[in-house]
Design an enzyme around this catalytic site. Structure first.
Site, PDB file in Angstrom:
ATOM      1  N   THR A  97       0.870  -1.181   0.000  1.00 61.28           N
ATOM      2  CA  THR A  97       0.000   0.000   0.000  1.00 61.28           C
ATOM      3  C   THR A  97       0.902   1.225   0.000  1.00 61.28           C
ATOM      4  O   THR A  97       1.795   1.341   0.835  1.00 61.28           O
ATOM      5  CB  THR A  97      -0.911  -0.003   1.243  1.00 61.28           C
ATOM      6  OG1 THR A  97      -1.748  -1.158   1.192  1.00 61.28           O
ATOM      7  CG2 THR A  97      -1.783   1.247   1.282  1.00 61.28           C
ATOM      8  N   GLU A 197       8.891  13.776  -9.579  1.00 60.02           N
ATOM      9  CA  GLU A 197       9.471  15.043  -9.136  1.00 60.02           C
ATOM     10  C   GLU A 197       9.598  16.029 -10.305  1.00 60.02           C
ATOM     11  O   GLU A 197       9.694  15.649 -11.465  1.00 60.02           O
ATOM     12  CB  GLU A 197      10.879  14.825  -8.559  1.00 60.02           C
ATOM     13  CG  GLU A 197      10.919  14.010  -7.294  1.00 60.02           C
ATOM     14  CD  GLU A 197      10.600  12.544  -7.521  1.00 60.02           C
ATOM     15  OE1 GLU A 197      10.983  12.000  -8.566  1.00 60.02           O
ATOM     16  OE2 GLU A 197       9.939  11.949  -6.649  1.00 60.02           O
ATOM     17  N   SER A 216       8.078   4.917  -1.818  1.00 57.88           N
ATOM     18  CA  SER A 216       7.759   3.876  -0.823  1.00 57.88           C
ATOM     19  C   SER A 216       8.955   3.712   0.118  1.00 57.88           C
ATOM     20  O   SER A 216       9.773   4.613   0.252  1.00 57.88           O
ATOM     21  CB  SER A 216       7.460   2.554  -1.528  1.00 57.88           C
ATOM     22  OG  SER A 216       8.621   2.041  -2.163  1.00 57.88           O
TER      23      SER A 216
HETATM   24  I1  8IG Z   1       9.566   3.331 -10.851  1.00 62.69           I
HETATM   25  O1  8IG Z   1      11.556   8.905 -10.825  1.00 62.69           O
HETATM   26  C1  8IG Z   1       9.805   5.141 -10.146  1.00 62.69           C
HETATM   27  N1  8IG Z   1       9.266   5.482  -8.984  1.00 62.69           N
HETATM   28  N2  8IG Z   1       9.487   9.575  -6.789  1.00 62.69           N
HETATM   29  N3  8IG Z   1      10.536   9.241  -8.834  1.00 62.69           N
HETATM   30  C2  8IG Z   1       9.784   8.777  -7.808  1.00 62.69           C
HETATM   31  N4  8IG Z   1       9.305   7.544  -7.774  1.00 62.69           N
HETATM   32  C3  8IG Z   1       9.611   6.745  -8.798  1.00 62.69           C
HETATM   33  C4  8IG Z   1      10.374   7.149  -9.887  1.00 62.69           C
HETATM   34  C5  8IG Z   1      10.873   8.472  -9.911  1.00 62.69           C
HETATM   35  N5  8IG Z   1      10.487   6.123 -10.730  1.00 62.69           N
END
Ligand code: 8IG
Length: 276
Positions: A97, A197, A216
Site C-alpha cells: 500500500t 518530481e 515507498s
Molecule cells: I519506478 O523517478 C519510479 N518510482 N518519486 N521518482 C519517484 N518515484 C519513482 C520514480 C521516480 N520512478
C-alpha cells in the site's frame, strides 16, 4: 469494533493488535506457524518469488486482516509462504500500500508489522525508483544504504523515539555484495508522489544527499526497525530522475525497464535470500 470498513481506519484501533490478527490469518491460511524472513516485492521484482524456493501457499491479500486491494495493476495482491533450500520460511508480500493512496501511514506499514508479527526478523524491501547518480543506467539494481524521508509523516505514534543508525543493515549489504560485488548503493529519498518530481526537486534531493527517488520504502523501513527487524533494501533504477534524463518520465517506460531487468534482478535477490 467500530463501523469503519477498515480495521486500521478506526483511530482507537491498536495497529499492532491488527497486525497480530493478520499474522494469525496468515498462519491459518498458509499452515505455516512462523516465518523467518519477509520480502516486499516492488515494481520489477515480481519474479523473485518463484526463485526463492518452493511455494508452500499463496493467499489473496484481501483474505488477511487489514490488507487492502492493490491500487495498481502489475502489483500482485497476494501473500506467499515460501520455503528456501536451507529451510527458512519466507513471507513474500506482493501487496504494497503506497502512501500516495491517501489511506494513512498505518495502512502503509501494516504489511511490515504483520511480517514482524509472523516472527520474521529480517525485512527485505524492494522497489522501482528513479536514479540521480549519473553513472547509473535504467535496469540497474542498487542497494539502499540510508534514506531521507520527505513525506513529513511517520509510522511512529506519540513519543516513540527509534534509533535509525544503520537502518539498512551493513551486514546484509555486505552479504548482498558477496553475491554481486558490482552492486552500487545509494540514499533513497521518499517523496509523497504520486506525481514524479520536478527537475528542481531532483536537484534538491541530490543537494541534500539523495541518490534514489521513490514513493515507498522509507516509512516501511522505519516501522520495520521499530519492530526490531534487520533490514535490507534494494532499488531497481527503472528511470533516471526528472531532469537527469531529459525525456519525460512515463509509467510505461518504468514498466518496460522493470520487465527487462526482472529475470536478472530476481535471480540476484533469490541468491541473496538463499544465503541468509
Ligand atoms: I519506478 O523517478 C519510479 N518510482 N518519486 N521518482 C519517484 N518515484 C519513482 C520514480 C521516480 N520512478
Amino acid at each position: 469494533m467500530s463501523h469503519s470498513s477498515h480495521p486500521l481506519d478506526d483511530p482507537a484501533a491498536d495497529p499492532f493488535a491488527v497486525a497480530a490478527d493478520a499474522a494469525a490469518d496468515i498462519a491459518r491460511l498458509t499452515g505455516v506457524e512462523q516465518h523467518d524472513i519477509a520480502l516486499t516485492l516492488g515494481s520489477g521484482w515480481g519474479r523473485a518469488a518463484e526463485l526463492v524456493g518452493e511455494t508452500v501457499a499463496t493467499v489473496p491479500a484481501t483474505e488477511v486482516t487489514g490488507f487492502s486491494a492493490p491500487a495498481l495493476a502489475g502489483h500482485v495482491g497476494s501473500l506467499r509462504s515460501i520455503r528456501t533450500s536451507k529451510g527458512k520460511r519466507v513471507l513474500v508480500i506482493g501487496a504494497r500500500t503506497h502512501y500516495y493512496e491517501g489511506h494513512g501511514v498505518r495502512r502503509v506499514v501494516h504489511s511490515v508489522r504483520t511480517a514482524a508479527a509472523t516472527g520474521a526478523t529480517t525485512m527485505v524491501l524492494t522497489n522501482g525508483a528513479g536514479g540521480i547518480k549519473a553513472s547509473w543506467k535504467p535496469g540497474q539494481p542498487v542497494l539502499i544504504s540510508d534514506h531521507i524521508n520527505l513525506t513529513g509523516d511517520s509510522p511512529l505514534e506519540g513519543a516513540t523515539f527509534v534509533d535509525l543508525t544503520d537502518l539498512y543493515s551493513l551486514r546484509l549489504r555486505d552479504l548482498a555484495r558477496s553475491i554481486d560485488p558490482s552492486l552500487d548503493e545509494g540514499v533513497y529519498t521518499q517523496f509523497r508522489g504520486p506525481q514524479y518530481e520536478t527537475p528542481a526537486e531532483v536537484r534538491m534531493a541530490k543537494t541534500i544527499g539523495g541518490s534514489i527517488v521513490g514513493m515507498s520504502t522509507a516509512l516501511e523501513a522505519i516501522a520495520a526497525r521499530q519492530a526490531g527487524m534487520e533490514i535490507l533494501g534494494f532499488s531497481l533504477i527503472t528511470n533516471m530522475a526528472a531532469g537527469i534524463q531529459t525525456t519525460p518520465l512515463s509509467h510505461q517506460e518504468v514498466i518496460e525497464a522493470g520487465r527487462e531487468a526482472e529475470p536478472t534482478i530476481s535471480a540476484l535477490l533469490a541468491r541473496v535470500i538463499g544465503a541468509m
